[in-house]
Design a protein around this motif. Sequence first.
Motif, PDB file in Angstrom:
ATOM      1  N   GLN A 174      40.546  41.634 -51.046  1.00  0.00           N
ATOM      2  CA  GLN A 174      41.059  42.790 -51.881  1.00  0.00           C
ATOM      3  C   GLN A 174      39.608  43.349 -52.690  1.00  0.00           C
ATOM      4  O   GLN A 174      39.748  44.545 -52.789  1.00  0.00           O
ATOM      5  CB  GLN A 174      41.856  42.065 -52.962  1.00  0.00           C
ATOM      6  CG  GLN A 174      42.435  42.776 -53.914  1.00  0.00           C
ATOM      7  CD  GLN A 174      43.426  43.714 -53.141  1.00  0.00           C
ATOM      8  OE1 GLN A 174      44.260  43.156 -52.271  1.00  0.00           O
ATOM      9  NE2 GLN A 174      43.527  45.153 -53.066  1.00  0.00           N
ATOM     10  N   LEU A 175      38.613  42.658 -52.598  1.00  0.00           N
ATOM     11  CA  LEU A 175      37.621  43.137 -53.149  1.00  0.00           C
ATOM     12  C   LEU A 175      37.181  44.080 -52.330  1.00  0.00           C
ATOM     13  O   LEU A 175      36.661  45.346 -52.576  1.00  0.00           O
ATOM     14  CB  LEU A 175      36.347  42.375 -53.289  1.00  0.00           C
ATOM     15  CG  LEU A 175      36.522  41.303 -54.687  1.00  0.00           C
ATOM     16  CD1 LEU A 175      35.228  40.129 -54.769  1.00  0.00           C
ATOM     17  CD2 LEU A 175      36.355  42.051 -56.093  1.00  0.00           C
ATOM     18  N   ARG A 176      36.821  43.971 -51.013  1.00  0.00           N
ATOM     19  CA  ARG A 176      36.284  44.687 -49.948  1.00  0.00           C
ATOM     20  C   ARG A 176      37.348  46.092 -49.747  1.00  0.00           C
ATOM     21  O   ARG A 176      36.891  47.008 -49.527  1.00  0.00           O
ATOM     22  CB  ARG A 176      36.215  43.995 -48.764  1.00  0.00           C
ATOM     23  CG  ARG A 176      35.218  43.155 -48.776  1.00  0.00           C
ATOM     24  CD  ARG A 176      34.740  42.279 -47.544  1.00  0.00           C
ATOM     25  NE  ARG A 176      33.740  41.279 -47.966  1.00  0.00           N
ATOM     26  CZ  ARG A 176      33.664  40.080 -47.315  1.00  0.00           C
ATOM     27  NH1 ARG A 176      34.579  39.711 -46.284  1.00  0.00           N
ATOM     28  NH2 ARG A 176      32.733  39.315 -47.407  1.00  0.00           N
ATOM     29  N   MET A 177      38.588  45.864 -49.839  1.00  0.00           N
ATOM     30  CA  MET A 177      39.479  46.914 -49.757  1.00  0.00           C
ATOM     31  C   MET A 177      39.319  47.885 -50.957  1.00  0.00           C
ATOM     32  O   MET A 177      39.373  48.984 -50.900  1.00  0.00           O
ATOM     33  CB  MET A 177      40.884  46.223 -49.628  1.00  0.00           C
ATOM     34  CG  MET A 177      41.853  47.651 -49.847  1.00  0.00           C
ATOM     35  SD  MET A 177      41.987  48.287 -48.076  1.00  0.00           S
ATOM     36  CE  MET A 177      42.747  47.325 -47.119  1.00  0.00           C
ATOM     37  N   ASN A 178      39.298  47.190 -52.099  1.00  0.00           N
ATOM     38  CA  ASN A 178      39.015  47.953 -53.594  1.00  0.00           C
ATOM     39  C   ASN A 178      37.713  49.027 -53.165  1.00  0.00           C
ATOM     40  O   ASN A 178      37.771  50.136 -53.602  1.00  0.00           O
ATOM     41  CB  ASN A 178      38.971  47.368 -54.569  1.00  0.00           C
ATOM     42  CG  ASN A 178      40.509  46.775 -54.856  1.00  0.00           C
ATOM     43  OD1 ASN A 178      41.394  47.019 -54.482  1.00  0.00           O
ATOM     44  ND2 ASN A 178      40.562  45.874 -55.836  1.00  0.00           N
ATOM     45  N   ASN A 179      36.621  48.283 -52.827  1.00  0.00           N
ATOM     46  CA  ASN A 179      35.348  49.108 -52.633  1.00  0.00           C
ATOM     47  C   ASN A 179      35.490  50.040 -51.422  1.00  0.00           C
ATOM     48  O   ASN A 179      35.037  51.160 -51.629  1.00  0.00           O
ATOM     49  CB  ASN A 179      34.284  48.063 -52.223  1.00  0.00           C
ATOM     50  CG  ASN A 179      33.815  47.259 -53.491  1.00  0.00           C
ATOM     51  OD1 ASN A 179      34.002  47.449 -54.630  1.00  0.00           O
ATOM     52  ND2 ASN A 179      33.077  46.104 -53.226  1.00  0.00           N
ATOM     53  N   TYR A 180      36.296  49.669 -50.485  1.00  0.00           N
ATOM     54  CA  TYR A 180      36.577  50.947 -49.565  1.00  0.00           C
ATOM     55  C   TYR A 180      37.164  52.107 -49.817  1.00  0.00           C
ATOM     56  O   TYR A 180      36.892  53.196 -49.847  1.00  0.00           O
ATOM     57  CB  TYR A 180      37.286  50.365 -48.221  1.00  0.00           C
ATOM     58  CG  TYR A 180      37.432  51.040 -47.128  1.00  0.00           C
ATOM     59  CD1 TYR A 180      36.605  51.509 -46.023  1.00  0.00           C
ATOM     60  CD2 TYR A 180      38.918  51.580 -46.847  1.00  0.00           C
ATOM     61  CE1 TYR A 180      36.894  52.589 -45.317  1.00  0.00           C
ATOM     62  CE2 TYR A 180      39.305  52.180 -45.855  1.00  0.00           C
ATOM     63  CZ  TYR A 180      38.105  52.900 -45.011  1.00  0.00           C
ATOM     64  OH  TYR A 180      38.519  53.529 -43.873  1.00  0.00           O
TER      65      TYR A 180
END
Length: 114
Positions: free
Chosen positions: A101-107
Amino acid sequence: MESITKIYDNKIGISFQWKENKSNLIQIIFRDTGFHLQEREIEEFLEKVMDSKQQKNCDTCIKGKHCKSILLQTPSDKISLAVSLVELRQIDDLLRGTLFQLRMNNYLKDICKN
């Protein structure tokens, strides 16, 4: 709950950030324990979960998968937790879900900038 932004949750715990958090620390809570971690520390914790999955447990234990016979190291060298196989799997899911979720949000933030 208005002062936090939930990242991920499952049966064992939750990960979130305080809305007024300037340090990018992620709070991960499971059982009675809370951790304030940076993303790289979550990755390190996940590696320790993977290492713990390799431990040999007593196959004849009456409690089976619920026996807290697995020693889980944490990102802090001074803290280890005794967990069951069921809890270890849930912690694994909590950490993986948080990182995803962190990586998806950053993306998505990066895409929206363009």
